[in-house]
Write a protein that holds these residues in place. Structure first.
Motif, PDB file in Angstrom:
ATOM      1  N   ASN A 178      55.607  39.368  34.431  1.00  0.00           N
ATOM      2  CA  ASN A 178      54.171  39.199  34.214  1.00  0.00           C
ATOM      3  C   ASN A 178      53.811  37.719  34.201  1.00  0.00           C
ATOM      4  OD1 ASN A 178      51.671  39.095  32.100  1.00  0.00           O
ATOM      5  ND2 ASN A 178      51.707  41.057  33.164  1.00  0.00           N
ATOM      6  N   HIS A 187      51.111  35.579  32.574  1.00  0.00           N
ATOM      7  CA  HIS A 187      50.229  35.861  31.448  1.00  0.00           C
ATOM      8  C   HIS A 187      49.520  34.586  31.015  1.00  0.00           C
ATOM      9  CE1 HIS A 187      49.540  38.977  28.233  1.00  0.00           C
ATOM     10  NE2 HIS A 187      48.970  37.916  27.681  1.00  0.00           N
ATOM     11  N   CYS A 209      47.019  34.843  37.506  1.00  0.00           N
ATOM     12  CA  CYS A 209      47.512  35.561  36.333  1.00  0.00           C
ATOM     13  C   CYS A 209      47.254  37.070  36.414  1.00  0.00           C
ATOM     14  CB  CYS A 209      46.883  34.999  35.062  1.00  0.00           C
ATOM     15  SG  CYS A 209      47.346  33.271  34.762  1.00  0.00           S
ATOM     16  N   ASP A 210      48.157  37.838  35.803  1.00  0.00           N
ATOM     17  CA  ASP A 210      48.032  39.292  35.738  1.00  0.00           C
ATOM     18  C   ASP A 210      47.229  39.728  34.512  1.00  0.00           C
ATOM     19  OD1 ASP A 210      49.845  39.773  37.996  1.00  0.00           O
ATOM     20  OD2 ASP A 210      51.396  39.042  36.638  1.00  0.00           O
ATOM     21  N   GLU A 211      47.534  39.113  33.362  1.00  0.00           N
ATOM     22  CA  GLU A 211      46.899  39.484  32.100  1.00  0.00           C
ATOM     23  C   GLU A 211      46.523  38.231  31.332  1.00  0.00           C
ATOM     24  OE1 GLU A 211      49.175  42.350  29.851  1.00  0.00           O
ATOM     25  OE2 GLU A 211      49.920  43.322  31.661  1.00  0.00           O
ATOM     26  N   THR A 236      45.515  36.772  27.226  1.00  0.00           N
ATOM     27  CA  THR A 236      45.358  36.947  25.785  1.00  0.00           C
ATOM     28  C   THR A 236      44.581  35.753  25.246  1.00  0.00           C
ATOM     29  OG1 THR A 236      47.380  38.242  25.508  1.00  0.00           O
ATOM     30  CG2 THR A 236      46.576  37.077  23.573  1.00  0.00           C
ATOM     31  N   HIS A 254      42.589  40.869  24.624  1.00  0.00           N
ATOM     32  CA  HIS A 254      43.613  40.957  25.662  1.00  0.00           C
ATOM     33  C   HIS A 254      43.095  41.881  26.750  1.00  0.00           C
ATOM     34  CE1 HIS A 254      46.877  43.327  27.578  1.00  0.00           C
ATOM     35  NE2 HIS A 254      47.347  42.118  27.808  1.00  0.00           N
ATOM     36  N   ALA A 255      43.402  41.561  28.000  1.00  0.00           N
ATOM     37  CA  ALA A 255      42.961  42.407  29.108  1.00  0.00           C
ATOM     38  C   ALA A 255      43.741  42.059  30.360  1.00  0.00           C
ATOM     39  CB  ALA A 255      41.465  42.228  29.374  1.00  0.00           C
ATOM     40  N   LYS A 256      43.707  42.973  31.317  1.00  0.00           N
ATOM     41  CA  LYS A 256      44.105  42.616  32.668  1.00  0.00           C
ATOM     42  C   LYS A 256      43.045  41.680  33.214  1.00  0.00           C
ATOM     43  CE  LYS A 256      46.703  46.801  33.831  1.00  0.00           C
ATOM     44  NZ  LYS A 256      46.802  47.956  34.778  1.00  0.00           N
TER      45      LYS A 256
END
Length: 534
Positions: free
Chosen positions: A44, A46, A220-222, A224, A234-236
Protein backbone atom coordinates in the motif's frame (compact mmCIF):
# COMPACT_ATOMS: atom_id res chain seq x y z
CA UNK A 1 3.37 -4.06 26.02
CA UNK A 2 3.40 -7.69 27.11
CA UNK A 3 6.61 -9.55 27.88
CA UNK A 4 5.85 -12.53 25.62
CA UNK A 5 6.34 -10.53 22.40
CA UNK A 6 8.47 -12.14 19.71
CA UNK A 7 11.82 -10.31 19.51
CA UNK A 8 12.64 -8.62 16.20
CA UNK A 9 14.24 -11.04 13.77
CA UNK A 10 15.24 -10.81 10.11
CA UNK A 11 12.21 -11.11 7.85
CA UNK A 12 11.85 -12.40 4.28
CA UNK A 13 11.74 -9.87 1.46
CA UNK A 14 8.39 -8.61 0.23
CA UNK A 15 6.19 -5.71 1.29
CA UNK A 16 5.24 -5.66 4.96
CA UNK A 17 1.81 -5.10 6.47
CA UNK A 18 1.85 -2.68 9.41
CA UNK A 19 -0.88 -1.98 11.93
CA UNK A 20 -0.53 0.44 14.84
CA UNK A 21 -3.30 0.15 17.42
CA UNK A 22 -4.16 2.71 20.11
CA UNK A 23 -0.87 4.61 19.99
CA UNK A 24 -0.52 7.30 22.68
CA UNK A 25 2.47 9.45 23.59
CA UNK A 26 2.81 12.28 26.09
CA UNK A 27 5.67 14.77 26.51
CA UNK A 28 5.14 16.31 29.94
CA UNK A 29 1.71 17.96 29.82
CA UNK A 30 1.54 17.78 26.00
CA UNK A 31 -0.45 14.87 24.58
CA UNK A 32 1.26 14.37 21.22
CA UNK A 33 -0.66 11.19 20.32
CA UNK A 34 -4.03 10.20 21.72
CA UNK A 35 -5.23 6.67 20.90
CA UNK A 36 -4.23 6.75 17.23
CA UNK A 37 -4.57 3.68 15.01
CA UNK A 38 -3.44 3.20 11.42
CA UNK A 39 -3.35 0.19 9.11
CA UNK A 40 -1.14 -0.04 6.02
CA UNK A 41 -1.72 -3.22 4.01
CA UNK A 42 1.21 -4.90 2.26
CA UNK A 43 2.00 -3.11 -0.99
CA UNK A 44 0.00 0.00 0.00
CA UNK A 45 1.10 3.58 -0.75
CA UNK A 46 -0.41 5.40 2.22
CA UNK A 47 -0.56 9.19 2.76
CA UNK A 48 -0.38 10.61 6.29
CA UNK A 49 -1.75 14.15 6.48
CA UNK A 50 -2.25 16.75 9.18
CA UNK A 51 -1.24 20.24 10.20
CA UNK A 52 2.03 20.88 12.04
CA UNK A 53 1.61 19.54 15.56
CA UNK A 54 -1.01 17.01 14.47
CA UNK A 55 1.14 14.10 15.68
CA UNK A 56 2.44 12.78 12.36
CA UNK A 57 6.12 12.87 13.32
CA UNK A 58 5.44 11.43 16.77
CA UNK A 59 3.51 8.55 15.22
CA UNK A 60 6.11 7.57 12.63
CA UNK A 61 9.00 8.03 15.07
CA UNK A 62 7.19 5.64 17.41
CA UNK A 63 6.90 3.16 14.54
CA UNK A 64 10.66 3.23 13.89
CA UNK A 65 11.65 3.06 17.56
CA UNK A 66 12.91 6.62 17.88
CA UNK A 67 10.23 7.13 20.54
CA UNK A 68 8.64 4.55 22.82
CA UNK A 69 4.87 4.94 22.82
CA UNK A 70 3.27 5.15 26.28
CA UNK A 71 0.40 2.96 25.09
CA UNK A 72 -0.42 0.95 22.01
CA UNK A 73 0.81 -2.00 20.01
CA UNK A 74 2.44 -2.46 16.63
CA UNK A 75 1.82 -5.48 14.44
CA UNK A 76 4.05 -6.39 11.51
CA UNK A 77 2.55 -9.00 9.19
CA UNK A 78 -0.15 -9.70 11.81
CA UNK A 79 2.40 -10.46 14.56
CA UNK A 80 2.73 -8.11 17.52
CA UNK A 81 6.23 -6.67 17.80
CA UNK A 82 8.10 -4.71 20.44
CA UNK A 83 10.07 -1.93 18.70
CA UNK A 84 12.34 -0.21 21.21
CA UNK A 85 14.93 1.31 18.87
CA UNK A 86 15.60 2.04 15.19
CA UNK A 87 17.76 -1.10 15.22
CA UNK A 88 14.70 -3.17 16.16
CA UNK A 89 12.73 -1.49 13.36
CA UNK A 90 15.54 -2.17 10.87
CA UNK A 91 15.53 -5.88 11.73
CA UNK A 92 11.85 -5.93 10.86
CA UNK A 93 12.52 -4.19 7.56
CA UNK A 94 11.14 -0.77 8.58
CA UNK A 95 13.05 2.34 7.52
CA UNK A 96 12.55 6.08 7.18
CA UNK A 97 13.73 8.64 4.63
CA UNK A 98 14.09 11.94 6.48
CA UNK A 99 13.67 15.46 5.09
CA UNK A 100 17.37 16.17 5.58
CA UNK A 101 20.01 14.06 3.89
CA UNK A 102 21.96 11.48 5.94
CA UNK A 103 24.42 10.55 3.19
CA UNK A 104 28.15 11.17 3.80
CA UNK A 105 29.25 13.85 1.29
CA UNK A 106 32.95 12.99 1.34
CA UNK A 107 32.31 9.34 0.42
CA UNK A 108 31.35 7.73 -2.88
CA UNK A 109 27.95 6.30 -3.73
CA UNK A 110 29.23 2.76 -3.26
CA UNK A 111 30.71 3.60 0.15
CA UNK A 112 27.42 5.13 1.30
CA UNK A 113 25.51 2.07 0.10
CA UNK A 114 27.98 -0.29 1.77
CA UNK A 115 27.54 1.53 5.09
CA UNK A 116 23.79 1.00 4.79
CA UNK A 117 24.13 -2.70 3.97
CA UNK A 118 22.17 -5.20 6.01
CA UNK A 119 25.23 -7.23 7.03
CA UNK A 120 27.88 -4.57 7.54
CA UNK A 121 31.11 -5.94 9.03
CA UNK A 122 33.92 -4.12 10.78
CA UNK A 123 36.14 -4.90 7.78
CA UNK A 124 34.52 -4.72 4.34
CA UNK A 125 35.47 -7.27 1.70
CA UNK A 126 35.30 -4.78 -1.16
CA UNK A 127 35.57 -7.35 -3.93
CA UNK A 128 32.51 -9.21 -2.67
CA UNK A 129 30.74 -5.98 -1.72
CA UNK A 130 31.17 -4.49 -5.20
CA UNK A 131 29.75 -7.63 -6.74
CA UNK A 132 26.68 -7.33 -4.54
CA UNK A 133 26.37 -3.61 -5.30
CA UNK A 134 26.65 -4.10 -9.06
CA UNK A 135 24.00 -6.83 -8.94
CA UNK A 136 21.77 -4.54 -6.85
CA UNK A 137 22.21 -1.60 -9.22
CA UNK A 138 21.21 -3.77 -12.19
CA UNK A 139 17.63 -3.80 -10.84
CA UNK A 140 17.68 -0.55 -8.81
CA UNK A 141 14.91 1.97 -9.56
CA UNK A 142 17.40 4.84 -9.97
CA UNK A 143 20.63 4.74 -11.97
CA UNK A 144 23.59 6.25 -10.12
CA UNK A 145 27.30 5.82 -10.72
CA UNK A 146 28.79 3.79 -7.86
CA UNK A 147 32.06 5.71 -8.17
CA UNK A 148 30.48 9.17 -8.02
CA UNK A 149 31.37 11.31 -5.01
CA UNK A 150 28.24 12.28 -3.07
CA UNK A 151 29.39 15.89 -2.70
CA UNK A 152 29.22 16.18 -6.50
CA UNK A 153 25.64 14.90 -6.76
CA UNK A 154 22.65 17.17 -7.33
CA UNK A 155 19.99 17.37 -4.62
CA UNK A 156 17.68 15.04 -6.55
CA UNK A 157 20.43 12.44 -6.90
CA UNK A 158 21.14 12.58 -3.16
CA UNK A 159 17.46 11.93 -2.45
CA UNK A 160 17.56 8.95 -4.79
CA UNK A 161 20.65 7.67 -2.98
CA UNK A 162 18.79 7.88 0.34
CA UNK A 163 16.10 5.61 -1.10
CA UNK A 164 18.67 3.25 -2.65
CA UNK A 165 20.31 2.91 0.76
CA UNK A 166 17.01 1.74 2.24
CA UNK A 167 16.42 -0.72 -0.60
CA UNK A 168 19.97 -2.09 -0.38
CA UNK A 169 19.36 -2.64 3.33
CA UNK A 170 16.27 -4.70 2.30
CA UNK A 171 13.71 -2.45 3.93
CA UNK A 172 10.19 -3.73 3.28
CA UNK A 173 8.31 -0.77 4.76
CA UNK A 174 9.42 2.82 4.16
CA UNK A 175 8.29 6.08 5.74
CA UNK A 176 8.93 9.08 3.47
CA UNK A 177 8.99 12.49 5.18
CA UNK A 178 8.32 15.24 2.59
CA UNK A 179 10.58 13.44 0.06
CA UNK A 180 10.08 15.87 -2.85
CA UNK A 181 10.90 19.18 -1.17
CA UNK A 182 14.29 19.44 -2.94
CA UNK A 183 13.25 17.95 -6.30
CA UNK A 184 12.28 19.39 -9.66
CA UNK A 185 8.79 18.38 -10.91
CA UNK A 186 10.30 15.71 -13.17
CA UNK A 187 12.44 14.34 -10.34
CA UNK A 188 9.44 14.30 -7.99
CA UNK A 189 7.38 12.39 -10.54
CA UNK A 190 10.26 10.00 -11.18
CA UNK A 191 10.90 9.29 -7.50
CA UNK A 192 7.25 8.86 -6.52
CA UNK A 193 6.48 6.98 -9.72
CA UNK A 194 9.26 4.46 -9.11
CA UNK A 195 8.25 4.07 -5.47
CA UNK A 196 4.66 3.51 -6.61
CA UNK A 197 5.91 0.82 -9.00
CA UNK A 198 7.65 -0.97 -6.12
CA UNK A 199 4.42 -1.03 -4.12
CA UNK A 200 2.61 -2.52 -7.14
CA UNK A 201 5.29 -5.22 -7.31
CA UNK A 202 4.70 -5.90 -3.59
CA UNK A 203 8.33 -5.07 -2.83
CA UNK A 204 7.50 -2.18 -0.52
CA UNK A 205 4.76 -0.66 1.60
CA UNK A 206 5.00 3.10 2.05
CA UNK A 207 3.76 5.87 4.35
CA UNK A 208 4.36 9.33 2.90
CA UNK A 209 4.06 12.49 5.00
CA UNK A 210 3.22 15.33 2.64
CA UNK A 211 1.42 18.67 2.45
CA UNK A 212 0.86 18.35 -1.30
CA UNK A 213 -2.52 17.10 -2.44
CA UNK A 214 -1.07 16.54 -5.91
CA UNK A 215 1.15 13.82 -4.48
CA UNK A 216 -1.72 12.25 -2.55
CA UNK A 217 -3.99 12.03 -5.58
CA UNK A 218 -1.21 11.18 -8.00
CA UNK A 219 0.37 8.23 -6.21
CA UNK A 220 -1.36 7.15 -3.01
CA UNK A 221 -3.89 4.35 -2.45
CA UNK A 222 -5.21 5.41 0.97
CA UNK A 223 -4.97 8.40 3.28
CA UNK A 224 -5.09 8.85 7.04
CA UNK A 225 -5.52 12.28 8.66
CA UNK A 226 -4.50 13.37 12.18
CA UNK A 227 -5.48 16.53 14.04
CA UNK A 228 -4.17 17.65 17.43
CA UNK A 229 -2.77 14.19 18.12
CA UNK A 230 -5.97 12.35 17.26
CA UNK A 231 -7.22 10.30 14.34
CA UNK A 232 -9.82 12.25 12.34
CA UNK A 233 -10.28 10.28 9.14
CA UNK A 234 -9.25 7.49 6.79
CA UNK A 235 -10.33 6.69 3.24
CA UNK A 236 -9.31 5.36 -0.11
CA UNK A 237 -7.93 8.31 -2.02
CA UNK A 238 -10.39 7.67 -4.83
CA UNK A 239 -13.30 8.04 -2.40
CA UNK A 240 -12.44 11.39 -0.77
CA UNK A 241 -12.28 14.96 -2.08
CA UNK A 242 -9.69 17.62 -1.34
CA UNK A 243 -12.27 19.67 0.54
CA UNK A 244 -13.11 16.67 2.74
CA UNK A 245 -9.45 16.14 3.53
CA UNK A 246 -9.09 19.83 4.35
CA UNK A 247 -12.07 19.59 6.71
CA UNK A 248 -10.56 16.56 8.45
CA UNK A 249 -7.29 18.43 8.94
CA UNK A 250 -8.94 21.57 10.31
CA UNK A 251 -11.62 19.97 12.45
CA UNK A 252 -15.21 20.72 13.46
CA UNK A 253 -16.69 22.36 16.52
CA UNK A 254 -19.37 21.01 18.84
CA UNK A 255 -22.10 22.10 16.41
CA UNK A 256 -20.49 20.08 13.65
CA UNK A 257 -19.29 23.15 11.74
CA UNK A 258 -15.74 23.57 10.57
CA UNK A 259 -13.62 25.31 13.20
CA UNK A 260 -11.71 27.13 10.48
CA UNK A 261 -13.06 27.91 7.05
CA UNK A 262 -11.33 25.72 4.50
CA UNK A 263 -9.38 27.72 1.94
CA UNK A 264 -10.76 27.53 -1.58
CA UNK A 265 -8.63 25.04 -3.45
CA UNK A 266 -7.98 25.61 -7.10
CA UNK A 267 -5.89 23.77 -9.72
CA UNK A 268 -2.29 24.88 -9.92
CA UNK A 269 -2.87 25.76 -13.57
CA UNK A 270 -5.63 28.27 -12.75
CA UNK A 271 -5.06 31.92 -13.51
CA UNK A 272 -4.37 34.31 -10.61
CA UNK A 273 -7.38 36.21 -9.30
CA UNK A 274 -6.44 39.41 -11.08
CA UNK A 275 -4.46 40.56 -14.07
CA UNK A 276 -2.53 43.76 -14.00
CA UNK A 277 -1.38 46.49 -16.32
CA UNK A 278 0.59 48.28 -13.63
CA UNK A 279 3.73 50.31 -14.08
CA UNK A 280 7.10 48.73 -13.39
CA UNK A 281 7.73 48.97 -9.65
CA UNK A 282 11.00 46.99 -9.33
CA UNK A 283 13.55 46.87 -12.18
CA UNK A 284 16.67 44.73 -11.80
CA UNK A 285 19.27 44.94 -14.58
CA UNK A 286 22.46 42.88 -14.91
CA UNK A 287 22.60 42.26 -11.15
CA UNK A 288 25.80 40.62 -9.96
CA UNK A 289 26.81 39.11 -6.64
CA UNK A 290 30.10 37.26 -6.27
CA UNK A 291 30.67 35.00 -3.27
CA UNK A 292 33.84 35.06 -1.17
CA UNK A 293 35.21 32.10 -3.13
CA UNK A 294 34.70 33.85 -6.48
CA UNK A 295 31.47 32.16 -7.57
CA UNK A 296 28.93 34.29 -9.45
CA UNK A 297 25.90 33.35 -7.36
CA UNK A 298 23.80 36.03 -9.09
CA UNK A 299 25.17 36.36 -12.60
CA UNK A 300 23.94 39.30 -14.69
CA UNK A 301 20.33 38.85 -13.62
CA UNK A 302 17.61 41.07 -15.16
CA UNK A 303 13.85 41.15 -14.52
CA UNK A 304 11.10 43.52 -13.45
CA UNK A 305 8.00 43.37 -11.23
CA UNK A 306 4.94 45.52 -11.87
CA UNK A 307 2.55 47.12 -9.41
CA UNK A 308 -0.29 44.72 -8.63
CA UNK A 309 1.72 41.70 -9.77
CA UNK A 310 3.30 38.64 -8.17
CA UNK A 311 6.45 37.57 -9.98
CA UNK A 312 7.33 34.04 -8.96
CA UNK A 313 10.96 32.89 -8.92
CA UNK A 314 11.46 29.12 -9.21
CA UNK A 315 14.61 27.05 -9.06
CA UNK A 316 16.28 24.17 -7.32
CA UNK A 317 17.87 25.31 -4.06
CA UNK A 318 21.35 26.76 -4.54
CA UNK A 319 20.85 28.56 -7.84
CA UNK A 320 21.11 32.11 -6.54
CA UNK A 321 17.73 32.58 -4.87
CA UNK A 322 19.05 33.25 -1.37
CA UNK A 323 21.78 35.56 -2.64
CA UNK A 324 19.23 37.51 -4.70
CA UNK A 325 17.01 38.13 -1.67
CA UNK A 326 20.02 38.99 0.50
CA UNK A 327 21.33 41.45 -2.09
CA UNK A 328 17.96 43.17 -2.51
CA UNK A 329 17.54 43.54 1.26
CA UNK A 330 21.08 44.70 2.05
CA UNK A 331 22.36 41.55 3.73
CA UNK A 332 24.87 40.90 0.93
CA UNK A 333 26.61 43.45 -1.32
CA UNK A 334 25.68 44.14 -4.94
CA UNK A 335 28.81 43.88 -7.07
CA UNK A 336 27.37 45.01 -10.38
CA UNK A 337 24.26 46.05 -12.25
CA UNK A 338 21.48 48.34 -11.12
CA UNK A 339 18.22 48.25 -9.17
CA UNK A 340 15.47 50.87 -9.38
CA UNK A 341 12.16 51.18 -7.55
CA UNK A 342 9.56 53.38 -9.24
CA UNK A 343 12.39 54.62 -11.44
CA UNK A 344 14.47 55.75 -8.45
CA UNK A 345 17.95 54.18 -8.01
CA UNK A 346 17.81 51.87 -5.02
CA UNK A 347 20.57 50.87 -2.65
CA UNK A 348 19.24 48.55 0.09
CA UNK A 349 19.50 50.41 3.38
CA UNK A 350 16.93 50.74 6.15
CA UNK A 351 16.49 54.41 5.24
CA UNK A 352 15.90 53.61 1.55
CA UNK A 353 13.50 50.76 2.32
CA UNK A 354 11.49 53.08 4.55
CA UNK A 355 11.45 55.93 2.02
CA UNK A 356 10.37 53.65 -0.85
CA UNK A 357 8.04 51.56 1.35
CA UNK A 358 9.82 48.24 0.68
CA UNK A 359 9.25 45.30 3.00
CA UNK A 360 10.53 41.73 3.13
CA UNK A 361 9.54 38.33 4.47
CA UNK A 362 12.77 36.29 4.44
CA UNK A 363 13.22 32.56 4.73
CA UNK A 364 13.33 31.25 8.33
CA UNK A 365 11.96 34.52 9.76
CA UNK A 366 12.74 33.67 13.39
CA UNK A 367 16.45 33.74 12.53
CA UNK A 368 16.44 36.27 9.69
CA UNK A 369 13.72 38.77 10.61
CA UNK A 370 13.36 38.64 14.40
CA UNK A 371 15.30 39.08 17.62
CA UNK A 372 14.40 35.85 19.37
CA UNK A 373 14.66 36.99 22.98
CA UNK A 374 12.73 40.21 22.43
CA UNK A 375 8.99 40.20 22.96
CA UNK A 376 6.38 39.79 20.25
CA UNK A 377 5.47 43.47 20.74
CA UNK A 378 9.08 44.61 20.32
CA UNK A 379 9.54 42.50 17.19
CA UNK A 380 6.33 43.88 15.73
CA UNK A 381 7.80 47.37 16.22
CA UNK A 382 11.18 46.84 14.57
CA UNK A 383 10.08 48.88 11.54
CA UNK A 384 8.61 51.86 13.40
CA UNK A 385 9.91 51.93 16.99
CA UNK A 386 11.71 55.22 16.25
CA UNK A 387 8.67 57.03 14.82
CA UNK A 388 5.51 58.46 16.38
CA UNK A 389 3.31 57.31 17.95
CA UNK A 390 5.75 54.70 19.31
CA UNK A 391 8.55 57.19 19.94
CA UNK A 392 8.38 60.48 21.77
CA UNK A 393 11.70 62.09 21.07
CA UNK A 394 14.33 59.73 22.52
CA UNK A 395 11.70 57.84 24.54
CA UNK A 396 9.74 54.74 23.58
CA UNK A 397 6.06 54.66 24.52
CA UNK A 398 5.43 51.21 26.02
CA UNK A 399 1.71 51.89 26.05
CA UNK A 400 1.59 52.60 22.32
CA UNK A 401 3.96 49.70 21.63
CA UNK A 402 1.60 47.26 23.35
CA UNK A 403 -1.48 48.81 21.73
CA UNK A 404 0.02 48.34 18.27
CA UNK A 405 1.03 44.76 19.12
CA UNK A 406 -2.43 43.81 20.36
CA UNK A 407 -4.04 45.21 17.21
CA UNK A 408 -1.69 43.29 14.91
CA UNK A 409 -1.87 40.08 16.92
CA UNK A 410 -5.66 40.16 16.66
CA UNK A 411 -5.74 41.11 12.97
CA UNK A 412 -3.31 38.38 11.94
CA UNK A 413 -4.48 35.71 14.42
CA UNK A 414 -1.07 35.31 16.04
CA UNK A 415 -1.35 32.71 18.79
CA UNK A 416 0.77 33.87 21.72
CA UNK A 417 0.62 34.05 25.50
CA UNK A 418 0.56 37.82 25.14
CA UNK A 419 2.39 40.66 23.45
CA UNK A 420 5.19 40.52 26.03
CA UNK A 421 5.98 36.82 25.41
CA UNK A 422 9.34 36.28 23.68
CA UNK A 423 8.86 35.67 19.98
CA UNK A 424 11.00 32.53 20.06
CA UNK A 425 8.29 30.91 22.19
CA UNK A 426 5.90 30.95 19.21
CA UNK A 427 5.38 28.16 16.69
CA UNK A 428 6.81 28.59 13.20
CA UNK A 429 3.45 29.49 11.71
CA UNK A 430 2.82 32.15 14.33
CA UNK A 431 6.29 33.66 13.90
CA UNK A 432 5.47 33.86 10.20
CA UNK A 433 2.13 35.54 10.92
CA UNK A 434 3.80 38.05 13.25
CA UNK A 435 6.49 39.00 10.73
CA UNK A 436 3.90 39.27 7.98
CA UNK A 437 1.81 41.53 10.23
CA UNK A 438 4.80 43.80 10.73
CA UNK A 439 5.79 43.87 7.06
CA UNK A 440 2.44 44.42 5.32
CA UNK A 441 0.35 46.34 7.84
CA UNK A 442 1.50 49.63 6.30
CA UNK A 443 0.55 48.61 2.72
CA UNK A 444 4.04 48.21 1.20
CA UNK A 445 4.67 49.20 -2.41
CA UNK A 446 7.19 46.38 -2.88
CA UNK A 447 7.26 43.10 -0.95
CA UNK A 448 10.16 40.63 -1.23
CA UNK A 449 9.14 37.17 -0.01
CA UNK A 450 11.21 33.97 0.27
CA UNK A 451 9.78 30.50 0.95
CA UNK A 452 6.92 31.93 3.02
CA UNK A 453 5.31 28.58 3.84
CA UNK A 454 8.32 26.32 4.32
CA UNK A 455 7.53 23.91 7.15
CA UNK A 456 4.07 25.37 7.72
CA UNK A 457 0.87 23.36 7.90
CA UNK A 458 -2.04 23.52 5.47
CA UNK A 459 -4.05 26.21 7.29
CA UNK A 460 -1.09 28.47 8.06
CA UNK A 461 0.02 28.28 4.42
CA UNK A 462 -3.50 29.12 3.23
CA UNK A 463 -3.57 32.19 5.48
CA UNK A 464 -0.18 33.40 4.22
CA UNK A 465 -1.30 32.92 0.60
CA UNK A 466 -4.49 34.90 1.24
CA UNK A 467 -2.48 37.79 2.73
CA UNK A 468 -0.12 37.86 -0.26
CA UNK A 469 -3.03 37.88 -2.72
CA UNK A 470 -4.65 40.72 -0.77
CA UNK A 471 -1.41 42.73 -0.85
CA UNK A 472 -1.16 42.23 -4.62
CA UNK A 473 -4.78 43.27 -5.13
CA UNK A 474 -4.03 46.34 -3.06
CA UNK A 475 -1.41 47.36 -5.63
CA UNK A 476 1.80 45.97 -4.12
CA UNK A 477 4.46 44.51 -6.37
CA UNK A 478 5.54 41.16 -4.94
CA UNK A 479 8.73 39.24 -5.70
CA UNK A 480 8.00 35.69 -4.51
CA UNK A 481 10.83 33.15 -4.31
CA UNK A 482 9.84 29.60 -3.41
CA UNK A 483 11.14 26.08 -3.81
CA UNK A 484 7.54 24.84 -3.91
CA UNK A 485 6.52 24.99 -7.57
CA UNK A 486 2.86 24.32 -6.76
CA UNK A 487 2.86 27.41 -4.55
CA UNK A 488 4.39 29.54 -7.29
CA UNK A 489 1.95 28.33 -9.93
CA UNK A 490 -0.98 29.00 -7.62
CA UNK A 491 0.05 32.56 -6.72
CA UNK A 492 2.11 34.06 -9.52
CA UNK A 493 1.08 36.20 -12.48
CA UNK A 494 4.42 35.55 -14.16
CA UNK A 495 7.24 33.12 -13.44
CA UNK A 496 10.98 33.12 -14.00
CA UNK A 497 13.28 30.17 -13.37
CA UNK A 498 16.78 30.69 -11.97
CA UNK A 499 19.58 28.33 -12.90
CA UNK A 500 23.18 29.08 -11.93
CA UNK A 501 22.23 32.62 -11.01
CA UNK A 502 20.67 33.43 -14.40
CA UNK A 503 17.15 33.49 -15.84
CA UNK A 504 16.74 30.15 -17.61
CA UNK A 505 13.07 30.63 -18.48
CA UNK A 506 10.31 33.24 -18.25
CA UNK A 507 6.63 32.51 -18.73
CA UNK A 508 3.26 34.14 -18.20
CA UNK A 509 0.73 32.20 -16.16
CA UNK A 510 -2.70 32.65 -17.67
CA UNK A 511 -5.86 30.63 -18.12
CA UNK A 512 -4.09 27.78 -19.91
CA UNK A 513 -2.10 25.24 -17.88
CA UNK A 514 1.56 26.09 -17.33
CA UNK A 515 4.10 23.96 -19.18
CA UNK A 516 5.45 22.22 -16.09
CA UNK A 517 7.75 20.13 -18.27
CA UNK A 518 9.52 23.19 -19.65
CA UNK A 519 9.71 24.72 -16.17
CA UNK A 520 11.18 21.53 -14.75
CA UNK A 521 13.77 21.28 -17.52
CA UNK A 522 14.83 24.85 -16.84
CA UNK A 523 15.07 24.13 -13.11
CA UNK A 524 17.29 21.15 -13.92
CA UNK A 525 19.66 23.41 -15.88
CA UNK A 526 18.43 22.88 -19.43
CA UNK A 527 18.40 26.50 -20.60
CA UNK A 528 15.62 27.31 -23.07
CA UNK A 529 14.26 30.38 -24.75
CA UNK A 530 12.72 32.67 -22.18
CA UNK A 531 9.25 32.51 -23.72
CA UNK A 532 9.08 28.71 -24.26
CA UNK A 533 6.43 28.20 -21.58
CA UNK A 534 4.46 31.37 -22.26
Amino acid sequence: MSSHLIPPQPEPTGAARLEAIGMSKRFGSLIALDDVSITVPAGNFHALLGENGAGKSTLVKSLIGFYKADKGTVQIDNRERDINSPRDAAKLGIGMIFQHFTVVPSMSVEENLALAGKNLNAVIDWKAERQRLEKFMDTAPFPLSLKARVADLAAGEKQKLEILKALYAERRFLILDEPTSVLTPQEADEVLGRMHDLTRLNVLSIIIITHKFREVYGYCDEVTVLRKGRFTGHAKVSDVSQDELAAWMMGTNEEGKQEIEAPKLRPISAAPATTNDGAVRLAVKDLLHVTSDGKRAVDGLSFDVKAGEILGVAGVSGNGQRELVAALTGVLPIHGGSVTVDGIPYKPTRKAMRALNIRSLPEEPLHNACVGKLSVAENLALRNFDRPPLSRGPWLSRKNLLTQAKERIAAYKVKTNGPEASIDSLSGGNVQRAVLAREISDAPRLLIVANPCFGLDFQAAAEIHARLRAAREGGAAILLLSEDLDELLALSDRLIVLSRGKVALECALGHTPADVGAIGRAMAGAHTTQQEAA
